[in-house]
Design an enzyme around this catalytic site. Structure first.
Site, PDB file in Angstrom:
ATOM      1  N   SER A 167      31.221 -17.268  -4.631  1.00 19.82           N
ATOM      2  CA  SER A 167      29.869 -17.746  -4.300  1.00 19.82           C
ATOM      3  C   SER A 167      29.016 -17.755  -5.558  1.00 19.82           C
ATOM      4  O   SER A 167      29.356 -17.107  -6.563  1.00 19.82           O
ATOM      5  CB  SER A 167      29.280 -16.764  -3.280  1.00 19.82           C
ATOM      6  OG  SER A 167      27.883 -16.886  -3.175  1.00 19.82           O
TER       7      SER A 167
ATOM      8  N   TYR B  72      25.840  -9.427   0.643  1.00 19.98           N
ATOM      9  CA  TYR B  72      26.728 -10.593   0.531  1.00 19.98           C
ATOM     10  C   TYR B  72      27.147 -10.773  -0.932  1.00 19.98           C
ATOM     11  O   TYR B  72      28.326 -10.961  -1.242  1.00 19.98           O
ATOM     12  CB  TYR B  72      25.986 -11.817   1.055  1.00 19.98           C
ATOM     13  CG  TYR B  72      26.773 -13.108   1.033  1.00 19.98           C
ATOM     14  CD1 TYR B  72      27.670 -13.415   2.042  1.00 19.98           C
ATOM     15  CD2 TYR B  72      26.585 -14.034   0.003  1.00 19.98           C
ATOM     16  CE1 TYR B  72      28.380 -14.614   2.026  1.00 19.98           C
ATOM     17  CE2 TYR B  72      27.288 -15.224  -0.020  1.00 19.98           C
ATOM     18  CZ  TYR B  72      28.176 -15.517   0.994  1.00 19.98           C
ATOM     19  OH  TYR B  72      28.875 -16.700   0.975  1.00 19.98           O
TER      20      TYR B  72
HETATM   21  N1  NAP Z   1      28.443 -22.659   2.769  1.00 20.39           N
HETATM   22  C1  NAP Z   1      28.199 -22.265   1.515  1.00 20.39           C
HETATM   23  O1  NAP Z   1      27.289 -22.766   0.846  1.00 20.39           O
HETATM   24  C2  NAP Z   1      29.027 -21.187   0.900  1.00 20.39           C
HETATM   25  C3  NAP Z   1      28.793 -20.883  -0.432  1.00 20.39           C
HETATM   26  C4  NAP Z   1      29.552 -19.904  -1.041  1.00 20.39           C
HETATM   27  C5  NAP Z   1      30.536 -19.262  -0.329  1.00 20.39           C
HETATM   28  N2  NAP Z   1      30.742 -19.557   0.990  1.00 20.39           N
HETATM   29  C6  NAP Z   1      31.824 -18.858   1.675  1.00 20.39           C
HETATM   30  O2  NAP Z   1      32.704 -19.808   2.234  1.00 20.39           O
HETATM   31  C7  NAP Z   1      33.406 -19.210   3.312  1.00 20.39           C
HETATM   32  C8  NAP Z   1      33.278 -20.111   4.527  1.00 20.39           C
HETATM   33  O3  NAP Z   1      31.920 -20.127   4.933  1.00 20.39           O
HETATM   34  P1  NAP Z   1      31.230 -21.397   5.601  1.00 20.39           P
HETATM   35  O4  NAP Z   1      30.076 -21.748   4.776  1.00 20.39           O
HETATM   36  O5  NAP Z   1      32.257 -22.403   5.930  1.00 20.39           O
HETATM   37  O6  NAP Z   1      30.618 -20.724   6.906  1.00 20.39           O
HETATM   38  P2  NAP Z   1      31.079 -20.756   8.427  1.00 20.39           P
HETATM   39  O7  NAP Z   1      31.176 -22.157   8.904  1.00 20.39           O
HETATM   40  O8  NAP Z   1      30.174 -19.802   9.117  1.00 20.39           O
HETATM   41  O9  NAP Z   1      32.566 -20.186   8.384  1.00 20.39           O
HETATM   42  C9  NAP Z   1      32.868 -18.833   8.429  1.00 20.39           C
HETATM   43  C10 NAP Z   1      34.268 -18.702   8.981  1.00 20.39           C
HETATM   44  O10 NAP Z   1      34.654 -17.344   8.977  1.00 20.39           O
HETATM   45  C11 NAP Z   1      35.178 -17.013  10.244  1.00 20.39           C
HETATM   46  N3  NAP Z   1      35.008 -15.588  10.485  1.00 20.39           N
HETATM   47  C12 NAP Z   1      33.856 -14.873  10.509  1.00 20.39           C
HETATM   48  N4  NAP Z   1      34.120 -13.585  10.792  1.00 20.39           N
HETATM   49  C13 NAP Z   1      35.467 -13.493  10.946  1.00 20.39           C
HETATM   50  C14 NAP Z   1      36.343 -12.416  11.253  1.00 20.39           C
HETATM   51  N5  NAP Z   1      35.899 -11.175  11.485  1.00 20.39           N
HETATM   52  N6  NAP Z   1      37.676 -12.676  11.341  1.00 20.39           N
HETATM   53  C15 NAP Z   1      38.152 -13.921  11.121  1.00 20.39           C
HETATM   54  N7  NAP Z   1      37.366 -14.962  10.829  1.00 20.39           N
HETATM   55  C16 NAP Z   1      36.045 -14.748  10.740  1.00 20.39           C
HETATM   56  C17 NAP Z   1      34.393 -17.882  11.219  1.00 20.39           C
HETATM   57  O11 NAP Z   1      35.078 -18.129  12.427  1.00 20.39           O
HETATM   58  P3  NAP Z   1      34.905 -17.283  13.785  1.00 20.39           P
HETATM   59  O12 NAP Z   1      33.444 -17.032  13.958  1.00 20.39           O
HETATM   60  O13 NAP Z   1      35.523 -18.201  14.781  1.00 20.39           O
HETATM   61  O14 NAP Z   1      35.703 -16.035  13.577  1.00 20.39           O
HETATM   62  C18 NAP Z   1      34.351 -19.188  10.430  1.00 20.39           C
HETATM   63  O15 NAP Z   1      35.565 -19.893  10.591  1.00 20.39           O
HETATM   64  C19 NAP Z   1      32.786 -17.824   3.497  1.00 20.39           C
HETATM   65  O16 NAP Z   1      33.565 -16.878   2.815  1.00 20.39           O
HETATM   66  C20 NAP Z   1      31.446 -17.957   2.820  1.00 20.39           C
HETATM   67  O17 NAP Z   1      30.966 -16.721   2.397  1.00 20.39           O
HETATM   68  C21 NAP Z   1      30.009 -20.500   1.619  1.00 20.39           C
END
Ligand code: NAP
Length: 271
Positions: free
Chosen positions: A156, A169
């Site tokens: 991130s 985070y």
């Molecule tokens: N969006 C951004 O700008 C951004 C930037 C930097 C990093 N990231 C990182 O990218 C990754 C994906 O995030 P996203 O932005 O795509 O958000 P998101 O759509 O909220 O995806 C998060 C995913 O994690 C899963 N998850 C959450 N808790 C879990 C658990 N205990 N066990 C298994 N799965 C779990 C959720 O599915 P369920 O709820 O179905 O379990 C969902 O599939 C994360 O690591 C986030 O920190 C995102």
């Protein structure tokens, strides 16, 4: 003993193909994980999809099967270490191998540091740090006998910079950069490459809840001026999953519309 160079065959574009490879993606139900699972399938891989919400995983699986690839759904909570083991063993039982592990499960809780509780710590760390660590460990245990594997973490912008209200985070994501290096060093002799992608604000369920003032701030500080979409990470993810990156390990790649390069200033008009 000299580590074996992973075989590369064909021309440069062939090196990016994932045919015959098996990818396991956590966080595959929505957002970045769902988008990158789809990208791996488009590049030729069969995929295991893991997260907690089975209905969402099934929707992603349907889309992957429509490409002619296999998709195995394994509902998994990565806070549960036995569930992590099951997710990996179901993959190996089903496909006979595991080549690519993408750790995209993650959670966010926004709160000032002065108000953070032990519950907040566990909420964020148990998924983003502990879950990611033990997921990679379980995947590597399946990859060691193969003497080959690709592990990709999601870091991130908060891995590199401090932002108010999301310190926990950032703590977890800074750890991802470090563990990417340590795993890369420890597993290089097994021909397992470990890298991370640091996305710079991608529109997903996680960021859709940011308030408008913060979204405006992000866009103003990004040279490219807008949020990305999960598909913007696909090129980096397929590269890191494929033989094209066989001599690359321990790196974190920012895919961020230029945010880490610098920020556009107000114009010179009144100087
Ligand atoms: N969006 C951004 O700008 C951004 C930037 C930097 C990093 N990231 C990182 O990218 C990754 C994906 O995030 P996203 O932005 O795509 O958000 P998101 O759509 O909220 O995806 C998060 C995913 O994690 C899963 N998850 C959450 N808790 C879990 C658990 N205990 N066990 C298994 N799965 C779990 C959720 O599915 P369920 O709820 O179905 O379990 C969902 O599939 C994360 O690591 C986030 O920190 C995102």
């Amino acid at each position: 003993m000299e580590p074996q160079a992973a075989p590369r065959s064909g021309g440069i574009t062939d090196q990016f193909r994932l045919e015959g490879r098996v990818a396991l993606v956590t966080g595959a139900s929505t957002g970045i994980g769902a988008g990158l699972a789809q990208a791996f399938a488009e590049a030729g891989a069969d995929v295991t999809l893991a997260a907690r919400t089975e209905a969402d995983l099934e929707r992603v699986a349907e889309s992957i099967r429509s490409l002619g690839r296999q998709a195995l759904v394994v509902p998994t909570d990565i806070r549960d270490l036995e569930a992590i083991e099951r997710m990996v063993s179901r993959t190996v039982e089903t496909y006979g191998r595991l080549d690519i592990m993408l750790n995209a499960a993650g959670v966010q809780r926004r709160k000032p540091i002065l108000e953070a509780t032990a519950d907040d710590w566990h909420y964020v760390m148990d998924v983003n740090a502990r879950g990611a660590f033990f997921t990679a460990q379980a995947a590597a245990r399946a990859m060691v006998p193969q003497q080959a594997g690709k592990i990709i973490h999601i870091a991130s912008m908060t891995s590199f910079r401090g932002f108010s209200d999301i310190a926990l985070y950032g703590f977890s994501k800074a750890g991802i950069v470090q563990t990417t290096k340590a795993m890369a060093v420890e597993w290089a002799s097994y021909n397992i490459q470990v890298n991370a992608i640091a996305p710079g604000w991608i529109t997903t369920p996680m960021t859709i809840t940011m308030n408008q003032a913060r979204k405006d701030w992000v866009n103003a500080h990004k040279p490219q001026g807008h949020f990305g979409v999960p598909a913007d990470l696909a090129g980096a993810a397929v590269y890191l999953a494929s033989p094209a990156s066989n001599f690359v390990t321990g790196q974190t790649f920012a895919v961020d519309g230029g945010f880490t390069a610098g920020h556009p200033w107000p114009s010179l008009d009144d100087e």
